[in-house]
Motif scaffolding. Structure first.
Motif, PDB file in Angstrom:
ATOM      1  N   ASN A   1       0.816  -1.206   0.000  1.00 30.69           N
ATOM      2  CA  ASN A   1       0.000   0.000   0.000  1.00 30.69           C
ATOM      3  C   ASN A   1       0.851   1.258   0.000  1.00 30.69           C
ATOM      4  O   ASN A   1       1.961   1.289   0.535  1.00 30.69           O
TER       5      ASN A   1
ATOM      6  N   PRO B   1      -8.587   0.325  -4.818  1.00 29.10           N
ATOM      7  CA  PRO B   1      -7.325  -0.399  -5.033  1.00 29.10           C
ATOM      8  C   PRO B   1      -7.492  -1.494  -6.072  1.00 29.10           C
ATOM      9  O   PRO B   1      -8.617  -1.817  -6.476  1.00 29.10           O
TER      10      PRO B   1
ATOM     11  N   ASP C   1      -3.113   2.755   5.908  1.00 27.60           N
ATOM     12  CA  ASP C   1      -4.043   1.660   5.651  1.00 27.60           C
ATOM     13  C   ASP C   1      -5.286   1.796   6.528  1.00 27.60           C
ATOM     14  O   ASP C   1      -5.266   1.448   7.708  1.00 27.60           O
TER      15      ASP C   1
ATOM     16  N   PHE D   1      -5.872   3.027  -0.186  1.00 26.74           N
ATOM     17  CA  PHE D   1      -6.098   2.342   1.088  1.00 26.74           C
ATOM     18  C   PHE D   1      -6.633   3.303   2.146  1.00 26.74           C
ATOM     19  O   PHE D   1      -7.015   2.889   3.229  1.00 26.74           O
TER      20      PHE D   1
END
Length: 235
Positions: free
Chosen positions: A55, A215, A59, A208
């Protein structure tokens, strides 16, 4: 630490984090060298180029990954190594424990080719939004972005530009970051602790973190590839 080089280019790459710690063209700095810089009562690592995988940014999707992923914090295994190329591998962890990551760095006649390959050997699809985070050695005043005008006051908050390639000039060279696979957004940023500007090829930015972005979901048994060249010309 591994060194790759050719007639005009040289890169120092640390297996810790698969981190390009320095990159030069005709002995001129393309990247600001990786180092620790003071910030308030602590220090921050700045410079070079590191991977952000799985990522980019924070997150808020799985709530388990560190900011910019775990790839830059782990030791990668050398898979192949020659005078002008290096291939590194890493087994994932947590939800990504059956996902395998591979980065290859290859010096071209006029630049650096970077390729990230992610293979899902598990039994469920998993989200990805990888990126690379290069620090280009330049002051803001010496930076000229082709087709885009930015303000210095805006950079600490990041600027996002939807594009697969980005061209710019600094005092001593012209640079093009040319995405060929899964580069859709560039992030521009600096905290101005020293003379560097980050111009970062990403899949689609902070997906994210940002609910408005989606994504890439890598299905079981499938492979994802992100690839770009950093091409350099003298001024």
């Amino acid at each position: 630490m591994k060194i790759i080089n050719n007639k005009n280019l040289r890169a120092h790459i640390n297996e810790e984090g698969a981190y390009v710690e320095s990159f030069t063209f005709k002995d001129k700095d393309v990247f600001f060298d990786k180092k620790s810089l003071p910030l308030g009562d602590s220090y921050k690592i700045r410079g070079g180029m590191h991977v952000c995988a799985p990522n980019f940014s924070d997150d808020k999707l799985l709530n388990e990954l560190p900011s910019h992923g775990f790839g830059r914090d782990k030791k990668w295994e050398v898979k192949d190594y020659g005078k002008d190329y290096l291939k590194l591998g890493l087994k994932g962890l947590g939800s990504y424990d059956k996902v395998y990551f591979e980065i290859s760095y290859k010096l071209l006649e006029d630049g650096l080719r970077t390729k990230l390959t992610i293979e899902n050997k598990g039994e469920k699809s998993l989200p990805l939004a990888p990126a690379f985070h290069p620090y280009f050695a330049t002051s803001f005043e010496d930076l000229s972005l082709r087709e885009y005008k930015i303000e210095k006051k805006d950079l600490p908050d990041s600027i996002f530009i939807e594009a697969s390639s980005m061209e710019f000039a600094k005092a001593d060279m012209k640079v093009e970051i040319k995405g060929s696979k899964n580069v859709g957004t560039f992030t521009l940023w600096s905290d101005f602790l020293d003379d560097y500007i980050c111009i970062e090829p990403t899949y689609n930015g902070k997906s994210f973190l940002d609910d408005k972005l989606e994504p890439f979901y890598l299905e079981e048994g499938k492979t994802f590839v992100q690839e770009f060249d950093i091409l350099i010309k003298d001024i």
